[in-house]
Design a protein around this motif. Structure first.
Motif, PDB file in Angstrom:
ATOM      1  N   GLU A  59       0.841  -1.252   0.078  1.00  0.00           N
ATOM      2  CA  GLU A  59       0.089   0.088  -0.013  1.00  0.00           C
ATOM      3  C   GLU A  59       1.070   1.347   0.067  1.00  0.00           C
ATOM      4  OE1 GLU A  59      -2.073   1.242   3.496  1.00  0.00           O
ATOM      5  OE2 GLU A  59      -0.554   0.447   4.862  1.00  0.00           O
ATOM      6  N   SER A  60       1.937   1.426   0.717  1.00  0.00           N
ATOM      7  CA  SER A  60       2.890   2.392   0.780  1.00  0.00           C
ATOM      8  C   SER A  60       4.128   1.854   1.014  1.00  0.00           C
ATOM      9  CB  SER A  60       2.278   3.350   1.807  1.00  0.00           C
ATOM     10  OG  SER A  60       2.378   3.069   3.051  1.00  0.00           O
ATOM     11  N   THR A 136      -1.085  -5.238   1.890  1.00  0.00           N
ATOM     12  CA  THR A 136      -1.259  -4.967   0.609  1.00  0.00           C
ATOM     13  C   THR A 136      -2.370  -3.949   0.216  1.00  0.00           C
ATOM     14  OG1 THR A 136      -2.855  -6.791   0.259  1.00  0.00           O
ATOM     15  CG2 THR A 136      -0.496  -7.269  -0.107  1.00  0.00           C
ATOM     16  N   SER A 137      -2.697  -3.133  -0.876  1.00  0.00           N
ATOM     17  CA  SER A 137      -3.652  -2.424  -1.108  1.00  0.00           C
ATOM     18  C   SER A 137      -4.922  -2.878  -0.958  1.00  0.00           C
ATOM     19  CB  SER A 137      -3.476  -1.791  -2.595  1.00  0.00           C
ATOM     20  OG  SER A 137      -3.450  -2.682  -3.506  1.00  0.00           O
TER      21      SER A 137
END
Length: 219
Positions: A59-60, A136-137
């Motif tokens: 995600e980042s 994860t996203s």
């Protein structure tokens, strides 16, 4: 009999390591990447260079555990595994349990039961499992199976296997292995839970209020 129980304990750990090492870490559907395999600590201890997050997967940049932190955890687990399985030397070869005929078989039974808990937990976590702390996203909060009661049932399982090994051995070196394992996973939980709170927000805070970290009713 005790000699063969020790070999059975080692065999269970070898099977566990093979299972852990052969389990693919699946990428998120949007990446199109092939599943990757994460090596177990007994196969390789190597500080990997930090990898940039894959778009659509992590995600980042702050959502993945650092290579240094992961290496610390792997080193602690390797030390615990070696201490638990290798013959102890003075003073760690002294017994911490009485030499009772039922303790070692009970320890082997506990090790098997906790290994099954690990497998059950992995099946419910599915593709969201990772050896390192990361999200994860499209990460979802899993609360099925053992995750209804425990937030980290796989950590409980590994510590339970170390407890079973300590019971089979009965010597101080195996008890020390359990202590190191507890320290390793307590450290990991203290790193992981703030990360999950940041990712899931109120949902994870509610989950924390209604579940136990490792041991129901105690911790």
């Amino acid at each position: 009999m005790h000699f063969w129980l020790l070999w059975a304990t080692a065999g269970i750990w070898i099977a566990f390591v093979v299972y852990w090492s052969s389990s693919p870490v699946k990428a998120a559907p949007s990446t199109g990447a092939k599943p990757a395999r994460q090596p177990w600590i007994s196969v390789r201890i190597k500080r990997a260079a930090p990898q940039p997050p894959t778009p659509g997967n992590v995600e980042s940049s702050g959502s993945r555990e650092s290579a240094r932190s992961r290496s610390v955890h792997q080193t602690l687990l390797l030390a615990a595994l070696l201490l638990g399985l290798l013959p102890g030397f003075w003073p760690l070869n002294h017994r911490w349990l009485p030499d009772s005929p039922w303790i070692a078989p009970a320890g082997l039974g506990a090790q098997i039961a906790f290994a099954l808990l690990y497998i059950w937990s992995r099946r419910h976590l599915g593709r969201y499992w990772s050896g390192a702390i990361m999200t994860t996203s499209d990460h979802q909060l899993v609360r099925s199976g053992p995750y209804r009661i425990l937030r980290h049932p796989m950590y409980t399982a590994i510590l339970g296997m170390l407890l079973g090994t300590a019971m089979v051995s009965g010597e101080l070196h195996a008890l020390l292995a359990l202590v190191i394992g507890v320290a390793a996973y307590w450290r990991k939980i203290r790193l992981e839970e703030p990360h999950l709170r940041q990712h899931f927000g109120e949902a994870y805070e509610s989950y924390q209020r209604n579940s136990w970290a490792l041991i129901p009713g105690l911790l």
